[in-house]
Enzyme design. Sequence first.
Site, PDB file in Angstrom:
ATOM      1  N   GLY A 125      61.811  90.275 -21.332  1.00 15.66           N
ATOM      2  CA  GLY A 125      63.108  90.284 -20.660  1.00 15.66           C
ATOM      3  C   GLY A 125      63.701  91.662 -20.450  1.00 15.66           C
ATOM      4  N   CYS A 161      59.802  68.303   0.155  1.00 21.52           N
ATOM      5  CA  CYS A 161      59.450  69.229  -0.923  1.00 21.52           C
ATOM      6  C   CYS A 161      59.465  70.660  -0.399  1.00 21.52           C
ATOM      7  CB  CYS A 161      58.045  68.932  -1.443  1.00 21.52           C
ATOM      8  SG  CYS A 161      57.917  67.378  -2.309  1.00 21.52           S
ATOM      9  N   CYS A 184      61.567  62.859  -1.459  1.00 18.81           N
ATOM     10  CA  CYS A 184      60.960  63.645  -0.388  1.00 18.81           C
ATOM     11  C   CYS A 184      60.591  62.712   0.763  1.00 18.81           C
ATOM     12  CB  CYS A 184      59.726  64.366  -0.916  1.00 18.81           C
ATOM     13  SG  CYS A 184      58.728  65.132   0.399  1.00 18.81           S
TER      14      CYS A 184
END
Lengths: 259, 310, 242
Positions: B42, B276, B251
């Site tokens: 990070g 999608c 979808c």
Amino acid sequence: MSDDDVLLQVDGVCKNFGEIRACDNVSFELWPGEVLGIVGESGSGKTTLLNCLAGRTEPDSGLISYTNRRGEASDIFAMFEPERRMLARTDWGFVHQNPRDGLRLDITAGGNIGERLMMVGARHYGNIRGEAETWMNRVELELGRIDSLPRTFSGGMQQRLQIARNLVSGPRLIFMDEPTGGLDVSVQARLLDLLRELVRELNVAVVIVTHDLAVARLLSDRLMVMRHGAVVESGLTDQVLDDPQHAYSQLLVSSILQV
Amino acid sequence: MSARKRKTRHDDGETGYNFAYLDEQTKRMIRRCILKAVAVPGYQVPFGSREMPLPYGWGTGGIQVTASIIGRNDMLKVIDQGSDDTTNAVSIRAFFAKTADVATTEETSKASVIQTRHRIPERKLRADQILVYQVPIPEPLRFLEPRETECRKVHAYSEYGVMQVKLYEDIARYGRITTAYAYPVRVDDRYIMDPSPIPKFDNPKMDNSPALQLFGAGREKRIYAIPPYTTVHSLDFEDHPFDVETWDEPCGLCGATDSFLDEIILDDQGGRMFACSDSNFCTARRADGHTGQFAEDPIEESRKGEPAHV
Amino acid sequence: MVTKQNTQTMIDVSGLSKTFVLHTQGSARISVFEDLSLDVAAGECMALDGPSGAGKSTLMRILYANYRIDQGRIEVRHEGEMVDLASSAPRTVLEVRRHTLGYVSQFLRVIPRVSTLDVVAEPLRALGTDEAEAHDRARTMLARLNVPERLWGLAPATFSGGEQQRVNVARGFVAELPILLLDEPTASLDAINRQCVMGLIDEAKTRGAAVVGIFHDREVRDAVADRVFDMRETLAASGEAA
């Protein structure tokens, strides 16, 4: 820690900017709950001293020692920076002359007040919100403005918001740099009254820099008169103002306009 | 530096570029930065970002990371907003095909390196895969704290309350956390990281992922990483916990109910469908026999339900 | 008039010298006192007497530690101990003022926005009395001094001289401190209110307070003072330029 421990011990603080002596061997002690006024004309080193005390400007020499809640005194410039920064947002507060320096202008009033709580780990929105509401009330800001941006506030409101933002963490020591400067007189009176009450109620120690002797008389227990970076006189506020000893203090006091 | 002389491979591809465009010294430098980024999850590692043959903002950070880790046997997939066939994805894929002569694929499961802009594939990634993110603004504090020096201190000392202020503002203004993409996360309980502008829908996929995740910001000259199996926590409040987007309908093409859907406008009569965003995921499902409402001809289908006006 | 025997000394001033140096006026030196001494016992009222300019108000302010001194000791009995105000730290002086020393000046220092009731209740609040009780006692005191109830909620800035003075007296007496310094407490009051203030002084003496006062009004002075301290005898040669 008891009230018998010095909160802030200042010993021989010097700070030069090139040839200019901004602080010349300043020493004093501040006790818990005590309000110390620093007066003097512009350029006398008041603000530099305040910045040194608040850990924002490192002095060239001298010691500034703060006693924490556990009664341990330590040199604020010898401690690790994160420790000092932690103090600055929990135990201390800093009220700037210009609220723009002390507020986040693109964050709502509530967010400004809540920031210190979130800084020390508050993660419950409802509680943070509740605390922000409490402080909006205490500094006499309308609750309906809690989600407004500070830039839509008047100068006096911004200043009260800045005070709330500082007091929310229950600090023991607040530094104020001309907190009433730039406000018109009626707004100033309201702010002073509010400060006076809060200071007494919360028993918080204050170092307040001002060039306004009336403000100093109203708020402070003790005064230090500064000139050319040095403290020329100090004592009880009413002593210094009613029976000034040093030539410069006398000049300062005799220069007040009578209304 | 090794005394062994590296032969310049002018036979890599047709162009005469070094393998994967970057010179070997640059790759070494970037690999070192990647190692540091992996070691400190990070944390934004500064690196000497190079000029690339495309403008900043087109994925120069991701390309440099990919160029530094890709090998001859890798299989590369590039997606942009989940799709393999948008300009950015096609260009970058062609770039590596040309300069590194590596095999490319659109199939998530076959790829060993996946460079992405703004999405994480729906299919769960494996330990032998690396996901490379293109990052426009790596500093999560950028819009809260304009001073770079102060940002660094905030990271160094974990003074992250100000990130929470941003979320507080969302709730105060809109009643809930409205940050929908680039949703800040805390990596390995230490650094707060900008996950690049992926939808928050994808945030949970970063947590404890078996795949290595690398982030490259070319203009801002930063690289950071999430090593495999690292905790990634999306910031939230106790009384406003993190949650992801949901859709009322599946979808329209493959009928999936668990994927990130894009809204597609079908005509100027208000006809629309959801599909999608991950095109490879959708295609694979349809190949497996799943179908949605609009599977045949979306525009025809959308007209069926309408009254015969006009 | 009762003179109490064997009572405790509450104020003990010795060897007091005070000079004003006016730096802004050619460093003129004005010597006010040299080697002044006085003492006041519990339950005793001492009136300071002398012509204008004899230094009565100056001495009063010195007793309150409002003015500083060149030499000498200003001892007051604070919580059973004699404390020298001249050499004490500011926080000690403030502590003594809060718990021991009450001061009624000629003029009220008005704080904007603070109501009369709060002005009067403040000394009690400073001692930690809760707000309800402090307000109760403040109301009693204001009523006794005939300050009209409609004024209690207002800040005293706009009050008449007599009203302000009564607010000031109320504030000075409300906390029943052991030492009271009264600088012309009856100057702008009518006969009824003068009587009322005299009653308050008598009560204070009865509960054992030491009182030092400047009373312009001979009638008041004769009624409340047990002793008169003649300032003429202590007046130093003044006005000599340095």
